[in-house]
Design a protein around this motif. Structure first.
Motif, short mmCIF file in Angstrom:
data_model
loop_
_atom_site.label_atom_id
_atom_site.label_comp_id
_atom_site.label_asym_id
_atom_site.label_seq_id
_atom_site.Cartn_x
_atom_site.Cartn_y
_atom_site.Cartn_z
N LEU A 1 27.83 8.77 52.73
CA LEU A 1 26.54 8.69 53.78
C LEU A 1 26.77 9.32 55.32
N ALA A 2 28.01 8.01 56.07
CA ALA A 2 27.91 8.04 57.03
C ALA A 2 29.25 8.70 57.84
N LEU A 3 30.04 9.59 56.28
CA LEU A 3 30.56 10.59 56.89
C LEU A 3 29.35 11.80 57.05
N LEU A 4 28.69 11.65 55.85
CA LEU A 4 28.40 12.97 56.11
C LEU A 4 27.05 12.89 57.46
N ALA A 5 26.17 11.48 58.07
CA ALA A 5 25.50 11.57 58.65
C ALA A 5 25.89 11.36 60.36
N ASP A 6 27.13 11.35 59.84
CA ASP A 6 28.28 10.56 61.32
C ASP A 6 27.91 9.81 61.93
N ASP A 7 27.24 8.43 60.56
CA ASP A 7 26.34 7.23 60.93
C ASP A 7 27.74 6.37 60.52
N GLY A 8 28.37 5.82 62.30
CA GLY A 8 29.08 4.84 62.56
C GLY A 8 28.86 3.51 62.12
N LEU A 9 27.37 3.30 61.63
CA LEU A 9 27.16 1.95 61.89
C LEU A 9 26.88 2.05 59.87
N MET A 10 26.91 2.70 59.31
CA MET A 10 26.69 2.77 57.51
C MET A 10 28.30 2.48 57.56
N ALA A 11 28.80 3.59 58.73
CA ALA A 11 30.26 3.02 57.67
C ALA A 11 31.13 1.51 58.24
N LEU A 12 30.19 0.83 58.87
CA LEU A 12 30.45 -0.44 59.32
C LEU A 12 29.96 -1.57 57.90
N PHE A 13 28.60 -0.99 57.92
CA PHE A 13 28.75 -1.75 56.48
C PHE A 13 29.51 -1.63 55.60
N ALA A 14 29.60 -0.41 55.46
CA ALA A 14 30.50 -0.63 54.09
C ALA A 14 31.88 -1.11 54.23
N TYR A 15 32.40 -0.91 55.52
CA TYR A 15 33.79 -1.58 55.52
C TYR A 15 33.35 -2.86 54.91
N MET A 16 32.30 -3.90 55.52
CA MET A 16 31.99 -5.18 54.74
C MET A 16 31.53 -5.43 53.86
N LEU A 17 30.69 -4.90 53.32
CA LEU A 17 30.89 -4.41 51.60
C LEU A 17 32.03 -4.79 50.62
N THR A 18 32.85 -3.58 51.72
CA THR A 18 34.41 -3.43 50.87
C THR A 18 35.14 -4.95 50.70
N GLY A 19 35.19 -5.36 51.69
CA GLY A 19 36.04 -6.60 51.80
C GLY A 19 35.33 -7.47 51.20
N GLY A 20 34.04 -7.83 50.69
CA GLY A 20 33.33 -9.13 50.02
C GLY A 20 33.84 -8.75 49.45
N THR A 21 33.38 -7.46 48.69
CA THR A 21 33.48 -6.97 47.00
C THR A 21 35.18 -7.46 46.69
N LEU A 22 36.06 -6.79 47.61
CA LEU A 22 37.27 -7.12 47.29
C LEU A 22 37.19 -8.64 47.27
N ALA A 23 36.82 -9.71 47.97
CA ALA A 23 37.57 -11.08 47.53
C ALA A 23 36.63 -11.18 46.60
N VAL A 24 35.32 -10.73 46.09
CA VAL A 24 35.43 -11.61 44.72
C VAL A 24 35.83 -10.68 43.66
N VAL A 25 36.99 -10.22 43.97
CA VAL A 25 38.16 -9.23 42.89
C VAL A 25 38.73 -10.32 42.44
N VAL A 26 39.58 -10.45 43.57
CA VAL A 26 40.53 -11.30 43.64
C VAL A 26 40.29 -12.69 43.48
N THR A 27 38.99 -13.61 43.33
CA THR A 27 39.39 -14.65 43.32
C THR A 27 39.02 -14.38 41.78
N SER A 28 38.28 -14.06 41.34
CA SER A 28 37.48 -13.58 40.18
C SER A 28 39.13 -13.50 38.86
N LEU A 29 40.10 -12.56 39.51
CA LEU A 29 41.25 -12.38 38.71
C LEU A 29 42.33 -13.69 39.08
N ALA A 30 42.21 -14.37 40.22
CA ALA A 30 43.43 -15.20 40.54
C ALA A 30 43.44 -16.22 39.74
#
Length: 204
Positions: A175-204
């Motif tokens: 959506l960020a790339l489609l609409a040129d919406d950098g705020l949406m990209a920021l949300f996506a980066y934050m969500l990525t960090g949180g999701t990957l942290a949960v995965v690493v913690t769960s599989l550790a």
């Protein structure tokens, strides 16, 4: 086998989620089953954003995204498209075994109905802003981040709800790339960090 043909380009490139879903809904018309190739052909093979949106939405969609192996298939789609974006290719190609994956028309239509309900609401949130986060060369870190998400998606099938987080992150990046919406990209980066942290913690 690899499909290296340019494919059929849509007459009007999608500019928001509603337009994208309208194009996808006509994929494989007249067929009892809808292939991934038909879905990708409905949006063309020139833009990275629709591929991210398709991968994210399919991962999130009920009746499709919860099928075993679907997150891994969508991860493959993202890895191939992001890798080719980083390599500077103008047309994206995918192996035949991926393109021929199919879902029943009934399941496809139900999933489309689910995705179209919030589309107009989502589109109202989108607008051009913070364009440094979406316009070249900012699309390259987006592609790298999506590549990282995709590589983590196979083990996410064993960690509850994390595949949904990955699908949502891919959707937000698309959506960020489609609409040129950098705020949406920021949300996506934050969500990525949180999701990957949960995965690493769960599989550790």
């Amino acid at each position: 086998m690899v499909d290296d043909s340019p494919g059929m380009e849509p007459e009007v490139p999608p500019t928001d989620l509603t337009a994208l879903l309208e194009q996808i809904q006509h994929a494989g018309e007249g067929e009892e089953r809808v292939s991934l190739e038909a879905i990708l052909d409905s949006v063309g093979q020139r833009s990275f954003a629709p591929f991210l949106l398709i991968a994210g939405l399919i991962t999130l969609a009920p009746l499709i995204g919860d099928l075993p192996g679907v997150p891994t298939l969508m991860a493959t789609l993202v890895v191939l498209s992001a890798g080719q974006l980083l390599a500077g290719r103008k047309h994206v190609w995918f192996p035949r075994w991926l393109l021929t994956r199919q879902v029943s028309r009934e399941r496809f239509q139900k999933a489309m109905g689910w995705m179209k309900r919030p589309a107009s609401w989502v589109d109202r949130l989108l607008k051009p802003r913070l364009s440094r986060l979406t316009r070249p060369p900012a699309h390259l870190p987006v592609a790298l981040t999506c590549l990282l998400i995709a590589m983590a998606m196979p083990p996410m099938e064993f960690v509850p709800f994390t595949a949904n987080g990955a699908g949502l992150a891919l959707t937000l990046f698309g959506l960020a790339l489609l609409a040129d919406d950098g705020l949406m990209a920021l949300f996506a980066y934050m969500l990525t960090g949180g999701t990957l942290a949960v995965v690493v913690t769960s599989l550790a």
